[in-house]
Design a protein around this motif. Structure first.
Motif, PDB file in Angstrom:
ATOM      1  N   LEU A 144     -83.989 -28.803 -36.700  1.00  0.00           N
ATOM      2  CA  LEU A 144     -84.015 -28.629 -38.160  1.00  0.00           C
ATOM      3  C   LEU A 144     -84.878 -27.442 -38.587  1.00  0.00           C
ATOM      4  O   LEU A 144     -84.631 -26.841 -39.619  1.00  0.00           O
ATOM      5  N   ALA A 145     -85.869 -27.106 -37.785  1.00  0.00           N
ATOM      6  CA  ALA A 145     -86.747 -25.984 -38.121  1.00  0.00           C
ATOM      7  C   ALA A 145     -85.969 -24.672 -38.228  1.00  0.00           C
ATOM      8  O   ALA A 145     -86.381 -23.759 -38.948  1.00  0.00           O
ATOM      9  N   TYR A 146     -84.827 -24.583 -37.546  1.00  0.00           N
ATOM     10  CA  TYR A 146     -84.027 -23.357 -37.598  1.00  0.00           C
ATOM     11  C   TYR A 146     -83.366 -23.156 -38.955  1.00  0.00           C
ATOM     12  O   TYR A 146     -82.862 -22.078 -39.242  1.00  0.00           O
ATOM     13  N   ILE A 186     -83.788 -16.605 -32.238  1.00  0.00           N
ATOM     14  CA  ILE A 186     -84.703 -17.398 -33.059  1.00  0.00           C
ATOM     15  C   ILE A 186     -85.808 -18.014 -32.199  1.00  0.00           C
ATOM     16  O   ILE A 186     -86.961 -18.064 -32.612  1.00  0.00           O
ATOM     17  N   GLN A 187     -85.463 -18.476 -31.002  1.00  0.00           N
ATOM     18  CA  GLN A 187     -86.457 -19.082 -30.116  1.00  0.00           C
ATOM     19  C   GLN A 187     -87.565 -18.099 -29.751  1.00  0.00           C
ATOM     20  O   GLN A 187     -88.708 -18.493 -29.559  1.00  0.00           O
ATOM     21  N   ARG A 188     -87.225 -16.832 -29.655  1.00  0.00           N
ATOM     22  CA  ARG A 188     -88.224 -15.804 -29.311  1.00  0.00           C
ATOM     23  C   ARG A 188     -89.144 -15.460 -30.473  1.00  0.00           C
ATOM     24  O   ARG A 188     -90.137 -14.770 -30.279  1.00  0.00           O
ATOM     25  N   ILE A 225     -80.903 -16.198 -40.733  1.00  0.00           N
ATOM     26  CA  ILE A 225     -79.668 -16.054 -39.968  1.00  0.00           C
ATOM     27  C   ILE A 225     -78.777 -17.278 -40.158  1.00  0.00           C
ATOM     28  O   ILE A 225     -77.583 -17.150 -40.435  1.00  0.00           O
ATOM     29  N   PHE A 226     -79.353 -18.465 -40.029  1.00  0.00           N
ATOM     30  CA  PHE A 226     -78.548 -19.675 -40.214  1.00  0.00           C
ATOM     31  C   PHE A 226     -78.094 -19.822 -41.657  1.00  0.00           C
ATOM     32  O   PHE A 226     -76.980 -20.284 -41.912  1.00  0.00           O
ATOM     33  N   ARG A 227     -78.917 -19.440 -42.602  1.00  0.00           N
ATOM     34  CA  ARG A 227     -78.477 -19.512 -44.007  1.00  0.00           C
ATOM     35  C   ARG A 227     -77.267 -18.616 -44.230  1.00  0.00           C
ATOM     36  O   ARG A 227     -76.323 -18.995 -44.918  1.00  0.00           O
ATOM     37  N   GLU A 228     -77.290 -17.419 -43.642  1.00  0.00           N
ATOM     38  CA  GLU A 228     -76.159 -16.502 -43.768  1.00  0.00           C
ATOM     39  C   GLU A 228     -74.916 -17.082 -43.079  1.00  0.00           C
ATOM     40  O   GLU A 228     -73.813 -17.005 -43.611  1.00  0.00           O
ATOM     41  N   LYS A 268     -83.134 -37.138 -33.523  1.00  0.00           N
ATOM     42  CA  LYS A 268     -83.970 -37.015 -34.708  1.00  0.00           C
ATOM     43  C   LYS A 268     -84.572 -35.612 -34.744  1.00  0.00           C
ATOM     44  O   LYS A 268     -85.076 -35.104 -33.749  1.00  0.00           O
ATOM     45  N   GLY A 269     -84.508 -34.974 -35.911  1.00  0.00           N
ATOM     46  CA  GLY A 269     -85.052 -33.633 -36.068  1.00  0.00           C
ATOM     47  C   GLY A 269     -84.077 -32.537 -35.674  1.00  0.00           C
ATOM     48  O   GLY A 269     -84.466 -31.386 -35.541  1.00  0.00           O
TER      49      GLY A 269
END
Length: 128
Positions: A44-46, A87-89, A51-54, A27-28
């Motif tokens: 999901l927050a990513y 992204i995590q950073r 970057i993910f949209r691209e 979940k999530g």
């Protein structure tokens, strides 16, 4: 002793359960695959990341919109590990835009981002 037919039914049930569990994300989270078929479970927050949209847009252009089957991003697993760590950073927006521009202008493989012969300045940018 267990009836062979019952044993076969039990084995099939466990196979279906194991297969269903492997395909479903927690979940999530959502699941994507790299071009070398490595599975990534992404929060999901990513999805808020440019970057993910691209990457999704590039995937749509390269593979089309698939109604069935996994989402395959047009980059290898080494690059995906790099993007996820980036992204995590909590990267700055200007660095995110620079990475997006480099994604759009290359073929999105790790060899295009981590060439064998790099000088220290380039390594510092990649490691930031």
């Amino acid at each position: 002793m267990i009836n062979p037919k019952k044993l076969i039914r039990m084995a099939r049930k466990w196979q279906k359960t194991a297969a269903a569990h492997h395909r479903v994300a927690d979940k999530g989270h959502f699941v994507v695959y790299s071009s070398d078929r490595r599975r990534f479970v992404i929060p999901l927050a990513y999805l808020n990341s440019e970057i993910f949209r691209e990457l999704f847009q590039m995937s749509e252009e390269e593979f089309g919109i698939q109604s069935a089957g996994p989402i395959i991003l047009p980059c290898d697993s080494v690059f995906m590990d790099y993007v996820i760590s980036f992204i995590q950073r909590g990267i700055a927006k200007d660095l995110e835009r620079a990475l997006i521009m480099s994604i759009a202008s290359s073929n999105c493989s790790s060899s295009s981002y981590f060439p064998q012969e790099q000088n220290n300045e380039q390594l510092l940018l990649c490691a930031f």
